[in-house]
Motif scaffolding. Structure first.
Motif, PDB file in Angstrom:
ATOM      1  N   SER A 139     -20.248 -10.173 -17.893  1.00  0.00           N
ATOM      2  CA  SER A 139     -21.699 -10.212 -18.079  1.00  0.00           C
ATOM      3  C   SER A 139     -22.446 -11.162 -17.143  1.00  0.00           C
ATOM      4  CB  SER A 139     -22.028 -10.588 -19.529  1.00  0.00           C
ATOM      5  OG  SER A 139     -21.491 -11.864 -19.824  1.00  0.00           O
ATOM      6  N   CYS A 140     -21.754 -12.110 -16.514  1.00  0.00           N
ATOM      7  CA  CYS A 140     -22.500 -13.039 -15.661  1.00  0.00           C
ATOM      8  C   CYS A 140     -21.604 -13.702 -14.610  1.00  0.00           C
ATOM      9  CB  CYS A 140     -23.191 -14.108 -16.499  1.00  0.00           C
ATOM     10  SG  CYS A 140     -22.076 -15.237 -17.322  1.00  0.00           S
ATOM     11  N   THR A 141     -22.278 -14.359 -13.671  1.00  0.00           N
ATOM     12  CA  THR A 141     -21.617 -15.119 -12.615  1.00  0.00           C
ATOM     13  C   THR A 141     -22.230 -16.508 -12.589  1.00  0.00           C
ATOM     14  OG1 THR A 141     -21.334 -13.130 -11.285  1.00  0.00           O
ATOM     15  CG2 THR A 141     -21.151 -15.222 -10.137  1.00  0.00           C
ATOM     16  N   HIS A 142     -21.379 -17.517 -12.497  1.00  0.00           N
ATOM     17  CA  HIS A 142     -21.836 -18.905 -12.427  1.00  0.00           C
ATOM     18  C   HIS A 142     -21.639 -19.407 -11.004  1.00  0.00           C
ATOM     19  CE1 HIS A 142     -21.076 -23.362 -13.462  1.00  0.00           C
ATOM     20  NE2 HIS A 142     -22.357 -23.162 -13.318  1.00  0.00           N
ATOM     21  N   ARG A 143     -22.683 -20.049 -10.457  1.00  0.00           N
ATOM     22  CA  ARG A 143     -22.634 -20.577  -9.098  1.00  0.00           C
ATOM     23  C   ARG A 143     -23.232 -21.976  -9.078  1.00  0.00           C
ATOM     24  NH1 ARG A 143     -22.437 -16.493  -5.002  1.00  0.00           N
ATOM     25  NH2 ARG A 143     -22.275 -14.440  -5.909  1.00  0.00           N
TER      26      ARG A 143
END
Length: 122
Positions: A24-28
């Motif tokens: 559901s998501c990407t962390h950067r």
């Protein structure tokens, strides 16, 4: 790798490499100077449906950052939504507009963020 239409910039060039990705998501992590550049070049946009900017909230955030630069780290992530279609590509800031406006005001007044990073969730 995603690339912005009508721009030589790739998503990773601006918002850094992925740290964590799930369904559901990407962390950067992103350098503050890249966050500012993305906003000023309209790669990162604040959508029209965002709440009305509260100037007193921005001033409070500026005071907190001036008092303790690390305050930004503990405030959590900026939340963005990346939208790509055949006519346009945009990254919208969904959560964090007051922090971004405070960062911009500090930067424009000469505040030095050095190599400071913030977290972004897409």
């Amino acid at each position: 790798m995603l690339q912005y239409k009508n721009s030589p910039h790739k998503l990773n060039d601006i918002f850094g490499e992925e740290l964590v990705r799930n369904n559901s998501c990407t962390h950067r992590k992103v350098l503050i100077r890249n966050l500012i550049m993305a906003y000023k070049s309209q790669i990162l946009k604040i959508p029209d449906f965002q709440m009305i900017l509260n100037d007193s909230a921005v001033e409070e955030i500026i005071a907190k950052i001036r008092n303790d630069k690390d305050w930004l780290y503990i405030q959590g992530n900026f939340t963005c939504c990346y939208i790509e279609n055949c006519e346009n590509t945009a990254t919208f800031l969904i959560d964090g507009q007051h922090r971004l406006k405070a960062i911009l005001q500090l930067f424009n007044s000469g505040y030095n963020f050095d190599e400071m990073e913030v977290s972004i969730i897409f």
